[in-house]
Design an enzyme around this catalytic site. Sequence first.
Site, PDB file in Angstrom:
ATOM      1  N   ASP A 118      -6.875   2.482   5.551  1.00 17.69           N
ATOM      2  CA  ASP A 118      -5.984   3.225   4.647  1.00 17.69           C
ATOM      3  C   ASP A 118      -6.686   3.934   3.490  1.00 17.69           C
ATOM      4  O   ASP A 118      -6.212   3.888   2.347  1.00 17.69           O
ATOM      5  CB  ASP A 118      -4.903   2.293   4.105  1.00 17.69           C
ATOM      6  N   LYS A 179       0.305   3.658  10.698  1.00 18.44           N
ATOM      7  CA  LYS A 179       0.995   2.366  10.714  1.00 18.44           C
ATOM      8  C   LYS A 179       1.993   2.288   9.561  1.00 18.44           C
ATOM      9  O   LYS A 179       1.894   3.030   8.575  1.00 18.44           O
ATOM     10  CB  LYS A 179      -0.001   1.209  10.623  1.00 18.44           C
ATOM     11  N   CYS A 212      -3.211  -4.875   2.376  1.00 15.72           N
ATOM     12  CA  CYS A 212      -3.602  -4.576   3.761  1.00 15.72           C
ATOM     13  C   CYS A 212      -4.904  -5.251   4.167  1.00 15.72           C
ATOM     14  O   CYS A 212      -5.030  -5.748   5.290  1.00 15.72           O
ATOM     15  CB  CYS A 212      -3.689  -3.067   3.951  1.00 15.72           C
TER      16      CYS A 212
END
Length: 295
Positions: A118, A179, A212
């Site tokens: 990310d 995602k 995450c």
Amino acid sequence: MAAAEPGVAPGGGGCAPAGGGSVPVLFCFSVFARPSSVPHGAGYELLIQKFLSLYGDQIDMHRKFVVQLFAEEWSQYIDLPKGFLVNERCKVRLVPLQIQITTLGNLTPSSTVFFCCDMQERFRPAIKYFGDIISVGQRLLQGARLLGIPVIVTEQYPKGLGSTVQEIDLTGAKLVLPKTKFSMVLPEVEAALAEIPGVRSIVLFGVETHVCIQQTALELIGRGLEVHIVADATSSRSMMDRMFALERLARTGIIVTTSEAILLQLVADKEHPKFKEIQNLIKASAPESGLLSKV
């Protein structure tokens, strides 16, 4: 798999022969017992994989285990016979031994995959030291390309948060995947890992450390993989969130390390054919971000 290190139990092959359908198996661990099934002819490795899929969040991956089979003739569990294959309905259990395994953290290119999590444009103004972790992340990806290490990249809700920043070169990445789940461990990622033979170690970096990165790391060790988090390539909006996440992860046996340590461990020897190129990568950029003082 970490729960199936050599010496924990005798075992058969992990691949089922063609055809034969599935066989019901009762999988027992601790106080739990869950009915499931495996392909006819499944052996030790497939049983271990099934245990990890059912109980991964309860299994301490730093222990040794033995797989046992319930033997009707003895009315008790026995160690799984050598070469055992599942041919009929049966009951098996995973028993932790009392020996703790030290996580050594050895890395080799052939058994390592890089996870880039990310690193997206919309995070730029909010994440502490974002410019520095971009620089270090790019260096890691360059190193991965030099050493032939597969790279898996995710982007959290790119429709709203944008794509991976332009500074990060994703050339040659095995998978670039959008995602909404915080963890990177998606079905597509698991399928990609299954295509890479002998994967043992994941090198993980990106944002955010306490969300995450943390959730990805915990899921990966639950699946028996060794995880290395690159401290100078991961950050959060808050340094307190980042610090406590790294401390928590280190206590679970996850290895918190640095980009230079990772790259030099992967080449291992001055005589490695890519050593000079990796050395030049390290010399070219080593931002003094202060991140390592806030681990």
